[in-house]
Design a protein around this motif. Sequence first.
Motif, mmCIF file in Angstrom:
data_model
loop_
_atom_site.group_PDB
_atom_site.id
_atom_site.type_symbol
_atom_site.label_atom_id
_atom_site.label_comp_id
_atom_site.label_asym_id
_atom_site.label_seq_id
_atom_site.Cartn_x
_atom_site.Cartn_y
_atom_site.Cartn_z
ATOM 1 N N ILE A 8 46.308 33.846 46.055
ATOM 2 C CA ILE A 8 45.049 33.847 46.754
ATOM 3 C C ILE A 8 45.454 33.984 48.191
ATOM 4 N N ASP A 9 44.366 35.213 48.863
ATOM 5 C CA ASP A 9 44.595 35.246 50.255
ATOM 6 C C ASP A 9 44.348 34.293 51.302
ATOM 7 N N CYS A 13 42.080 30.644 50.848
ATOM 8 C CA CYS A 13 42.893 29.260 50.600
ATOM 9 C C CYS A 13 42.367 28.239 51.864
ATOM 10 N N ALA A 14 42.062 28.855 53.148
ATOM 11 C CA ALA A 14 41.490 27.987 54.209
ATOM 12 C C ALA A 14 40.340 27.692 53.781
ATOM 13 N N GLY A 15 39.228 28.365 53.226
ATOM 14 C CA GLY A 15 37.896 27.795 52.789
ATOM 15 C C GLY A 15 38.108 26.584 51.805
ATOM 16 N N ALA A 16 38.781 27.027 50.796
ATOM 17 C CA ALA A 16 39.078 26.066 49.692
ATOM 18 C C ALA A 16 39.716 24.723 50.390
ATOM 19 N N GLY A 17 40.692 24.941 51.342
ATOM 20 C CA GLY A 17 41.111 23.618 51.943
ATOM 21 C C GLY A 17 40.180 22.741 52.682
ATOM 22 N N LEU A 18 39.345 23.426 53.459
ATOM 23 C CA LEU A 18 38.097 22.767 54.054
ATOM 24 C C LEU A 18 37.353 21.991 52.982
ATOM 25 N N VAL A 161 37.385 32.388 42.128
ATOM 26 C CA VAL A 161 38.104 32.195 43.556
ATOM 27 C C VAL A 161 39.057 33.634 43.405
ATOM 28 N N TYR A 162 39.650 33.918 42.437
ATOM 29 C CA TYR A 162 40.462 35.129 42.329
ATOM 30 C C TYR A 162 39.616 36.446 42.635
ATOM 31 N N ALA A 163 38.215 36.243 42.138
ATOM 32 C CA ALA A 163 37.549 37.500 42.309
ATOM 33 C C ALA A 163 37.107 38.063 43.885
ATOM 34 N N ILE A 164 37.188 36.579 44.633
ATOM 35 C CA ILE A 164 37.034 36.718 46.106
ATOM 36 C C ILE A 164 38.124 36.906 46.933
ATOM 37 N N GLY A 165 39.214 36.331 46.279
ATOM 38 C CA GLY A 165 40.384 36.433 47.363
ATOM 39 C C GLY A 165 41.736 36.413 46.688
ATOM 40 N N GLY A 166 41.620 37.079 45.370
ATOM 41 C CA GLY A 166 42.991 37.342 44.487
ATOM 42 C C GLY A 166 43.759 38.461 45.179
ATOM 43 N N THR A 167 45.050 38.327 45.347
ATOM 44 C CA THR A 167 46.111 39.342 45.727
ATOM 45 C C THR A 167 47.044 40.085 44.911
ATOM 46 N N ALA A 168 47.160 39.634 43.393
ATOM 47 C CA ALA A 168 47.675 39.992 42.559
ATOM 48 C C ALA A 168 46.981 41.412 41.999
ATOM 49 N N ASP A 169 47.771 42.144 41.415
ATOM 50 C CA ASP A 169 47.357 43.596 40.960
ATOM 51 C C ASP A 169 47.264 43.224 39.624
ATOM 52 N N VAL A 170 46.120 42.637 39.081
ATOM 53 C CA VAL A 170 45.715 42.258 37.898
ATOM 54 C C VAL A 170 44.238 42.405 37.676
ATOM 55 N N PRO A 171 43.604 43.234 36.767
ATOM 56 C CA PRO A 171 42.153 43.368 36.866
ATOM 57 C C PRO A 171 41.557 42.124 36.631
ATOM 58 N N LEU A 172 40.221 41.987 37.280
ATOM 59 C CA LEU A 172 39.419 40.821 37.147
ATOM 60 C C LEU A 172 39.217 40.560 35.636
ATOM 61 N N GLY A 173 38.914 41.311 34.772
ATOM 62 C CA GLY A 173 38.597 41.102 33.382
ATOM 63 C C GLY A 173 39.654 40.533 32.695
ATOM 64 N N THR A 174 40.792 40.991 32.961
ATOM 65 C CA THR A 174 42.149 40.412 32.156
ATOM 66 C C THR A 174 42.228 39.053 32.533
ATOM 67 N N VAL A 175 42.189 38.995 33.901
ATOM 68 C CA VAL A 175 42.431 37.558 34.283
ATOM 69 C C VAL A 175 41.350 36.456 33.747
ATOM 70 N N ALA A 176 40.026 37.290 33.777
ATOM 71 C CA ALA A 176 38.923 36.232 33.100
ATOM 72 C C ALA A 176 39.105 35.834 31.520
ATOM 73 N N ALA A 177 39.647 36.976 31.011
ATOM 74 C CA ALA A 177 39.772 36.901 29.509
ATOM 75 C C ALA A 177 40.969 35.902 29.288
#
Length: 230
Positions: A8-9, A13-18, A161-177
Amino acid sequence: MHVPDGFIDAPVCAGAGLFAAAGVSLSLYKARSELDERTAPLAGLMAAFVFAAQMINFPVAGGTSGHVLGGALAAILVGPYAAVLCLSVVLSVQALLFADGGLTTLGVNITLMGIVTAVVGHAVFRLLARLLPDRPRALSAAAFAAAAVSVPVAALGFVGVYAIGGTADVPLGTVAAAMVGVHVLIGLGEGLITAVTVGGVLAVRPDLVHGVRTARRRAARVAPPEPSRI
């Protein structure tokens, strides 16, 4: 569900930490109303139980494995604020000493596995405890549902969270499923563990189950007074 470093970018990460820091601070203040000399030791035992349970992986499907999150169980037994504190301690120790989850993503992990699971699990249990009979089997079923729902909701939170700041080269649909599908199954397993654990505590010390105590106090307050007999 432990999110590693680099997944996660930095801004997210900073926002989630706060957000996690605010949630833990609020829980530190509010947990005083949930714990007393009887239940405070239970919170310590709860943290130890969740830590040990998260170290045990069980097979799910397709060669994957999972572990319990424990947020719903902790919220039902010791209250949602104390549960957030328990999970935060567990996740921090895992990240610092066992490299289980990244340090930069510690806020993400506390938010998803600590705050989301505790809040959702507590809300589902409270709702069902109001609707179902005040009997151990019904309350165990409510505990099962609370855990079974909280886990995939946390997985959906990760997808967001991944949709907003994910850094991996994996499609969002694949991650969600993958995340939701696997964690629905994990949720069923966690639901069984939660139901058995809560049922066991109800059988011997129902006064120690925070979710049951609060539901019964609320029912007593709203119950109509008995008619006077003359």
